[in-house]
Motif scaffolding. Structure first.
Motif, PDB file in Angstrom:
ATOM      1  N   GLY A 198       5.371  -6.641  -7.325  1.00 30.23           N
ATOM      2  CA  GLY A 198       4.676  -6.481  -6.046  1.00 30.23           C
ATOM      3  C   GLY A 198       3.321  -7.169  -6.036  1.00 30.23           C
ATOM      4  N   ASP A 199       2.630  -6.993  -4.917  1.00 32.93           N
ATOM      5  CA  ASP A 199       1.396  -7.749  -4.674  1.00 32.93           C
ATOM      6  C   ASP A 199       0.307  -7.499  -5.713  1.00 32.93           C
ATOM      7  OD1 ASP A 199       2.724  -8.567  -2.495  1.00 32.93           O
ATOM      8  OD2 ASP A 199       1.510  -7.479  -1.019  1.00 32.93           O
ATOM      9  N   TYR A 200       0.037  -6.225  -5.989  1.00 36.00           N
ATOM     10  CA  TYR A 200      -1.044  -5.917  -6.939  1.00 36.00           C
ATOM     11  C   TYR A 200      -0.752  -6.573  -8.288  1.00 36.00           C
ATOM     12  CZ  TYR A 200      -2.234  -1.967  -3.824  1.00 36.00           C
ATOM     13  OH  TYR A 200      -2.565  -1.179  -2.766  1.00 36.00           O
ATOM     14  N   PHE A 201       0.503  -6.431  -8.692  1.00 38.19           N
ATOM     15  CA  PHE A 201       0.935  -6.929 -10.000  1.00 38.19           C
ATOM     16  C   PHE A 201       0.801  -8.454 -10.072  1.00 38.19           C
ATOM     17  CE2 PHE A 201       4.379  -8.547 -12.708  1.00 38.19           C
ATOM     18  CZ  PHE A 201       4.149  -7.860 -13.887  1.00 38.19           C
TER      19      PHE A 201
ATOM     20  N   TRP B  24      -6.562  -2.415  -9.641  1.00 44.43           N
ATOM     21  CA  TRP B  24      -5.977  -3.604  -9.018  1.00 44.43           C
ATOM     22  C   TRP B  24      -6.978  -4.279  -8.076  1.00 44.43           C
ATOM     23  CZ3 TRP B  24      -3.889   1.321  -7.596  1.00 44.43           C
ATOM     24  CH2 TRP B  24      -4.201   1.748  -6.304  1.00 44.43           C
ATOM     25  N   GLY B  25      -6.636  -5.486  -7.699  1.00 47.55           N
ATOM     26  CA  GLY B  25      -7.414  -6.206  -6.682  1.00 47.55           C
ATOM     27  C   GLY B  25      -8.616  -6.926  -7.259  1.00 47.55           C
ATOM     28  N   GLU B  26      -9.308  -7.572  -6.316  1.00 49.48           N
ATOM     29  CA  GLU B  26     -10.464  -8.391  -6.661  1.00 49.48           C
ATOM     30  C   GLU B  26     -11.545  -7.599  -7.390  1.00 49.48           C
ATOM     31  OE1 GLU B  26     -13.360 -11.055  -3.917  1.00 49.48           O
ATOM     32  OE2 GLU B  26     -11.407 -10.501  -3.056  1.00 49.48           O
TER      33      GLU B  26
ATOM     34  N   LYS C 139       0.852  -1.182   0.000  1.00 48.67           N
ATOM     35  CA  LYS C 139       0.000   0.000   0.000  1.00 48.67           C
ATOM     36  C   LYS C 139       0.886   1.229   0.000  1.00 48.67           C
ATOM     37  CE  LYS C 139      -4.536   0.958   1.632  1.00 48.67           C
ATOM     38  NZ  LYS C 139      -5.364   0.378   0.632  1.00 48.67           N
ATOM     39  N   LEU C 140       0.594   2.099  -0.909  1.00 51.72           N
ATOM     40  CA  LEU C 140       1.362   3.340  -0.960  1.00 51.72           C
ATOM     41  C   LEU C 140       0.567   4.468  -0.346  1.00 51.72           C
ATOM     42  CD1 LEU C 140       3.011   3.454  -4.440  1.00 51.72           C
ATOM     43  CD2 LEU C 140       4.129   3.631  -2.259  1.00 51.72           C
TER      44      LEU C 140
ATOM     45  N   GLY D 247      -5.520  -5.013 -17.336  1.00 49.01           N
ATOM     46  CA  GLY D 247      -4.393  -4.312 -16.719  1.00 49.01           C
ATOM     47  C   GLY D 247      -3.875  -5.012 -15.482  1.00 49.01           C
ATOM     48  N   SER D 248      -2.572  -4.769 -15.189  1.00 49.33           N
ATOM     49  CA  SER D 248      -1.948  -5.417 -14.027  1.00 49.33           C
ATOM     50  C   SER D 248      -1.649  -4.403 -12.930  1.00 49.33           C
ATOM     51  CB  SER D 248      -0.667  -6.118 -14.468  1.00 49.33           C
ATOM     52  OG  SER D 248       0.198  -5.192 -15.078  1.00 49.33           O
TER      53      SER D 248
END
Ligand code: AHR
Length: 671
Positions: free
Chosen positions: A427-430, A393-395, A2-3, A420-421
């Motif tokens: 990292g996690d999202y990717f 990103w994410g579910e 998380k940024l 999209g990634s």
């Protein structure tokens, strides 16, 4: 992962990226001695991999005044008084000086009754001769000596008798440098036209409007365009900028973003249907980059959508580039609100996607195809690609993407969908994004990376290990962000561009996986940018390609049709001895094209074994280089870093060349 994304949000992302450890090119280990020759072998057999015609494309987003104030050549800011502050961009110098009762005149914004799109017009009351209304343009208006400027205005006499409206281009001192007038003669809305010819070149001119007679008059859509636009189209695009784009020979044109697709809130997302049809009916929107970065506020940044989806498809056609629109997937920018459309309310979003395909490709008997035809293009635009979501990103993204995928494929199985990634290259999202998208058997995954130059040099082998049976890759946004460089054009330095050139040998070598690539962002107004580096810089009069632009152009102009293998000791050339290489064959032009990048501060002797080829001895060598890694192109010296082409004479079966220090070389042989 998380940024902190209240951060000057996205800017935070690349600041974080640029803090990653950095090793300057000059400090790289030099493992070959000065005169040692590096032997490369070009395999005569094609690898069987086709280079996609889409391989090197461009990505347009309305950031940095790229549309209004940039590519879209309108010179009047807030031409229809629709900004939140209806008078923004408009000055009334004499009105302010006088007391209220003694004003020479004033402008009042008035709402139309019952209009949903163009909501506001201006009622001007002229009491005295010295009333002036001035439009300041987009950081001024660039005018060129002897050039023609076409003015249009909607006017309606309300009361009294205003007999003439005079328009003057004025220079920085307020002196007139060209004028024209109209005679308003109607009590109902009427469109008037006039032409001004500039007597002087001025970077920051303004448009002054004065009146003869007294009374009240209603005004709207006050517009001024150069006559000399791209292809001479009325109310068209800035010719110099489109020429720079055309020179790249892009394989595709991604549009309109970027985060602008998503909006900070769903209500402020990009909605293509609001960007087509009559220009005055395109409802304007606050540009999401308006106050995104507190250190770069641009409160006057709006989207007029004069450059909307029709103009976009038309530009793609002009550039012979495949259109690649990106649409909202029902998630607002996750760096801002991340607002989600509930799954059971997604239908209108999906319908927008289906309707866009009909607008682009449908016959003129369909309702959207009919609109396209009424705008002047009965033939289809041949849309093949469509992107769903930008940097989500994410579910929430995966489940929404799936709905779009099913609906679009059911109706238009031929459309290739881009997923999209997320915003980061790792990292996690990717990883989550890729894993889930693979399960969905998607066709293409978009990846974004804004990283320091060293990252690009280190990642020339990024795609060597990608799954050959999985989805294809769209490297949709990337740029090397140098560290410790003043924010702005200086970020487009030679080190960044050279590092991208090195990285791109890896994109090319992996053309079986990487099918589309584009640098980002594309362009920026030097007085109004939010994000740097950018591929093209412009002001009100001129534009130039950065070193990064020339790298893109060399790849775009030399894509080839078939991948060849070029190796050193049987291995891909990915930075051993600071040398990078890729090679292609162009079966149509009958060319062998070798790209070589030397990121060391010493020259390199290279010998390429060409055994097996029957090549013509007369060849070409194109070199892009500079002795100073911090060097940049500028308005004053726009070609400081630009390709130099010379003849190369091939003797025998080995091409021997001496790569200049810190250089990108393209060798072209004919067969
Ligand atoms: O290119 C600038 C921004 O970078 C784009 O809008 C977004 O997709 C990315 O974060």
């Amino acid at each position: 992962m998380k940024l902190p994304f209240s951060v000057n949000t996205l800017f935070g992302a690349f600041l974080v990226a640029s803090l990653i450890s950095f090793k300057g090119i000059g400090q790289q280990a030099i493992t070959s001695s000065l005169n040692e020759t590096i032997n490369l072998v070009l395999d005569i057999k094609a690898t069987g991999v086709k280079i996609q015609p889409t391989m090197y494309g461009i990505f347009f987003e309305d950031i940095n005044f790229a549309a209004d104030g940039g590519l879209y050549a309108e010179m009047v800011k807030n031409r229809s008084f629709e900004f939140l502050d209806s008078k923004m961009g408009w000055l009334e110098p004499n009105s302010k000086k006088l007391s209220l009762n003694n004003q020479s005149g004033y402008l009042s914004p008035i709402k139309y009754a019952g209009q949903n799109t163009n909501h506001t017009y201006a009622r001007v009351e002229v009491k005295g001769l010295n009333y002036e209304l001035i439009n300041e343009g987009f950081r001024g208006m660039g005018v060129k000596k002897d050039a023609k400027y076409n003015l249009t205005i909607d006017a309606k006499k309300f009361s009294g008798d205003i007999t003439k409206i005079k328009f003057q281009l004025i220079d920085e001192n307020g002196s007139s440098i060209g004028e024209a007038s109209i005679i308003p003669n109607s009590g109902i809305w009427k469109n008037y036209e006039a032409q001004l010819i500039a007597s002087k070149t001025v970077m920051k001119a303004q448009l002054k409007i004065t009146f003869e007679g007294t009374g009240k008059i209603d005004l709207d859509m006050i517009s001024l365009f150069p006559e000399d636009t791209w292809k001479g189209r009325k109310k068209g695009l800035r010719k110099d900028i489109v020429e720079l784009l055309a020179d790249i020979r892009p394989g595709f044109l991604r549009f309109p973003g970027g985060c602008i697709v998503e909006g900070r809130t769903l209500a402020r997302r990009y909605q293509w249907k609001k960007t087509v049809g009559n220009i005055e009916d395109r409802e304007i929107l606050v540009n999401r980059w308006n106050t995104e970065f507190s250190h770069k506020p641009a409160p006057d940044y709006y989207q007029s959508f004069g450059l909307g989806f029709f103009e976009y498809f038309q530009l793609s056609e002009d550039l012979v580039a495949s259109p690649l629109p990106i649409l909202s997937c029902g998630i607002a920018c996750q760096f801002n609100t991340g607002e989600l459309v509930p799954m059971d309310e997604l239908d209108p979003y999906v319908q927008d996607a289906l309707d866009l395909i009909e607008f682009a490709n449908g016959s003129i008997s369909t309702s959207w195809g009919k609109l396209r035809a009424s705008m002047g293009h009965p033939e289809p635009f041949n849309l093949k690609y469509l992107g769903i979501g930008n940097e989500q990103w994410g579910e929430a993204y995966i489940e929404r993407y799936e709905i779009f995928h099913k609906a679009i494929k059911a109706k238009y199985p031929e459309i290739i969908l881009v997923s999209g990634s997320g915003p980061f290259p790792d990292g996690d999202y990717f990883e989550y994004g890729w894993e889930e998208l693979k399960k969905l058997n998607v066709e293409i995954v978009d990846e974004h990376y804004y990283r320091p130059p060293q990252w690009f040099r280190d990642n020339a082998n990024r795609y060597d290990s990608y799954d050959r049976t999985g989805p294809k890759v769209f490297a949709g946004e990337y740029a090397a962000h140098p560290k410790d460089v003043a924010d702005g054009p200086k970020e487009n330095n030679w080190e960044a561009a050279l590092s991208e050139a090195a990285f791109m040998t890896g994109l090319e070598r992996n053309a079986d996986v990487v099918n589309l690539t584009s640098y980002a962002p594309l362009m920026a107004h030097v007085d109004a940018f939010q994000w740097a580096p950018d591929m093209i810089w412009f002001n009100n009069l001129e534009s130039y390609g950065t070193a990064n632009y020339h790298v893109q152009k060399l790849y775009g102009n030399n894509p080839g049709t078939d991948l060849l293998a070029i190796t050193q000791d049987g291995k891909a050339v990915t930075g051993q001895n600071n040398v990078y290489a890729s090679a292609v064959k162009d079966v149509i032009k009958k060319e062998i094209i070798i790209k070589l990048v030397n990121t060391s501060n010493r020259p390199k002797n290279i010998a390429v074994n060409l055994s097996g080829y029957k090549l013509k001895s007369k060849a070409k060598i194109i070199v892009l280089s500079h002795t100073n890694l911090m060097a940049v192109n500028t308005f004053e010296n726009p070609f400081a870093i630009s390709p130099q082409e010379t003849q190369y004479g091939l003797k025998g079966k080995k091409a021997e060349i001496n790569l200049q220090p810190n250089s990108f070389t393209v060798l072209k042989f004919n067969f």
